[in-house]
Design an enzyme around this catalytic site. Structure first.
Site, PDB file in Angstrom:
ATOM      1  NE  ARG A  53      30.124  35.183  27.122  1.00  0.00           N
ATOM      2  CZ  ARG A  53      29.073  35.974  26.924  1.00  0.00           C
ATOM      3  NH1 ARG A  53      29.121  36.870  25.959  1.00  0.00           N
ATOM      4  NH2 ARG A  53      28.004  35.868  27.646  1.00  0.00           N
ATOM      5  CB  THR A 101      36.880  40.310  31.221  1.00  0.00           C
ATOM      6  OG1 THR A 101      37.072  38.926  30.824  1.00  0.00           O
ATOM      7  CG2 THR A 101      37.636  40.558  32.513  1.00  0.00           C
ATOM      8  CG  ASP A 139      25.095  29.211  29.418  1.00  0.00           C
ATOM      9  OD1 ASP A 139      25.434  28.204  28.764  1.00  0.00           O
ATOM     10  OD2 ASP A 139      25.908  29.918  30.032  1.00  0.00           O
ATOM     11  CG  ASP A 197      24.693  26.447  31.953  1.00  0.00           C
ATOM     12  OD1 ASP A 197      25.672  25.684  32.066  1.00  0.00           O
ATOM     13  OD2 ASP A 197      24.615  27.552  32.511  1.00  0.00           O
TER      14      ASP A 197
HETATM   15  C1  PRP Z   1      29.159  30.606  24.954  1.00  0.00           C
HETATM   16  C2  PRP Z   1      28.869  30.231  23.514  1.00  0.00           C
HETATM   17  C3  PRP Z   1      30.020  30.865  22.783  1.00  0.00           C
HETATM   18  C4  PRP Z   1      30.265  32.126  23.586  1.00  0.00           C
HETATM   19  C5  PRP Z   1      29.668  33.280  22.856  1.00  0.00           C
HETATM   20  O1  PRP Z   1      30.117  29.759  25.480  1.00  0.00           O
HETATM   21  O2  PRP Z   1      28.755  28.863  23.291  1.00  0.00           O
HETATM   22  O3  PRP Z   1      31.174  30.061  22.736  1.00  0.00           O
HETATM   23  O4  PRP Z   1      29.599  31.950  24.847  1.00  0.00           O
HETATM   24  O5  PRP Z   1      29.958  34.463  23.489  1.00  0.00           O
HETATM   25  P1  PRP Z   1      30.912  35.565  22.859  1.00  0.00           P
HETATM   26  O6  PRP Z   1      30.491  35.752  21.436  1.00  0.00           O
HETATM   27  O7  PRP Z   1      30.612  36.782  23.697  1.00  0.00           O
HETATM   28  O8  PRP Z   1      32.331  35.134  22.996  1.00  0.00           O
HETATM   29  P2  PRP Z   1      30.559  29.810  27.010  1.00  0.00           P
HETATM   30  O9  PRP Z   1      31.723  30.721  27.184  1.00  0.00           O
HETATM   31  O10 PRP Z   1      29.371  30.097  27.873  1.00  0.00           O
HETATM   32  O11 PRP Z   1      31.125  28.360  27.266  1.00  0.00           O
HETATM   33  P3  PRP Z   1      30.404  26.939  27.183  1.00  0.00           P
HETATM   34  O12 PRP Z   1      30.115  26.660  25.750  1.00  0.00           O
HETATM   35  O13 PRP Z   1      31.441  26.031  27.758  1.00  0.00           O
HETATM   36  O14 PRP Z   1      29.159  26.978  28.021  1.00  0.00           O
HETATM   37  N1  URA Z   2      26.571  32.543  25.380  1.00  0.00           N
HETATM   38  C1  URA Z   2      25.374  31.919  25.487  1.00  0.00           C
HETATM   39  O1  URA Z   2      25.318  30.695  25.700  1.00  0.00           O
HETATM   40  N2  URA Z   2      24.268  32.646  25.367  1.00  0.00           N
HETATM   41  C2  URA Z   2      24.290  33.969  25.128  1.00  0.00           C
HETATM   42  O2  URA Z   2      23.222  34.598  25.011  1.00  0.00           O
HETATM   43  C3  URA Z   2      25.540  34.602  25.027  1.00  0.00           C
HETATM   44  C4  URA Z   2      26.667  33.859  25.148  1.00  0.00           C
END
Ligand code: PRP
Ligand code: URA
Length: 209
Positions: A104, A108, A200, A203
């Site tokens: 994400r 944005t 997160d 993380d």
């Molecule tokens: C997080 C999560 C989803 C997304 C959800 O991933 O694991 O994939 O955010 O958010 P959304 O519904 O608003 O799209 P992130 O982009 O943080 O990546 P990561 O899994 O690599 O940490």
């Molecule tokens: N992605 C995450 O990992 N946590 C949230 O709360 C939203 C998006």
């Protein structure tokens, strides 16, 4: 309109409490997510078809049932979706795994695609898109778009925690996709985080914060 199933088994809800807790360390967080994924896999496969078969027990013939129909495919959204894959594979070891890499954009909140690798027979499989978090819904919608562009038709979504906004967005964009969650939380904050959520997910799974 896609249906939403809340996996409210007491074991799932109990473990989710510790997943949410900010004092849970990375090792325990990872193990709990894995366990909840296994329990959710039990719920998400409840409607898969069976066919009759016969086996010979040491005593007599027994009329039994085995799973029939399409084979399954698991599609984790990288990174955080990886944390749920092994838990599902424990119950469905024959499933193939495809990966969709999305992150994400922090400004944005739009998903950015960086990797796609799917099983060659993906169109013949019933697919479960896996991600712990359904926040704005952008990542889930983009992942399902990737699958539909490749002519996949039978798709379910599996999340630990969803926001009401994310569910609505996926239902509008992909009304044929049912969503399985352990909890639907209250709202999204101004940074696109689910409240109360768990923070997160990526993380916390990988200790990157
Ligand atoms: C997080 C999560 C989803 C997304 C959800 O991933 O694991 O994939 O955010 O958010 P959304 O519904 O608003 O799209 P992130 O982009 O943080 O990546 P990561 O899994 O690599 O940490
Ligand atoms: N992605 C995450 O990992 N946590 C949230 O709360 C939203 C998006």
């Amino acid at each position: 309109m896609g249906k939403v199933f809340i996996c409210d088994h007491p074991l799932i809800q109990h473990k989710l409490t510790f997943i949410r807790d900010e004092t849970t360390n990375t090792k325990d967080f990872r193990e709990l997510v894995d366990e909840v994924a296994t329990l959710m896999a039990y719920e998400i496969t409840r409607d898969i078809p069976l066919e009759k078969t016969t086996v010979k027990t040491p005593v007599s013939e027994a009329e039994c049932q085995i799973i029939s129909g399409r084979m399954l495919g698991l599609i984790p959204i990288l990174r955080a979706g990886l944390g749920m894959v092994d838990g599902v594979l424990k119950l469905i070891p024959a499933a193939k795994v495809g990966h969709i890499g999305l992150y994400r954009d922090p400004e944005t909140l739009q998903p950015v695609e960086y990797y796609v690798k799917l099983p060659t027979d993906v169109t013949e499989r019933e697919l479960i898109v896996i991600d712990p978090m359904l926040a704005t819904g952008g990542s889930a919608i983009a992942a399902i778009d990737v699958l539909k562009k490749r002519n996949c038709t039978q798709i379910k979504m599996m999340n630990l925690i969803a926001s009401p906004e994310g569910i609505r967005a996926v239902q509008e964009a992909h009304p044929d996709v049912d969503i399985y969650v352990a909890a639907i939380d209250t709202y999204l904050n101004e940074h696109g985080y689910i409240v109360p959520g768990l923070g997160d997910a990526g993380d916390r799974l990988f200790g990157t914060k």
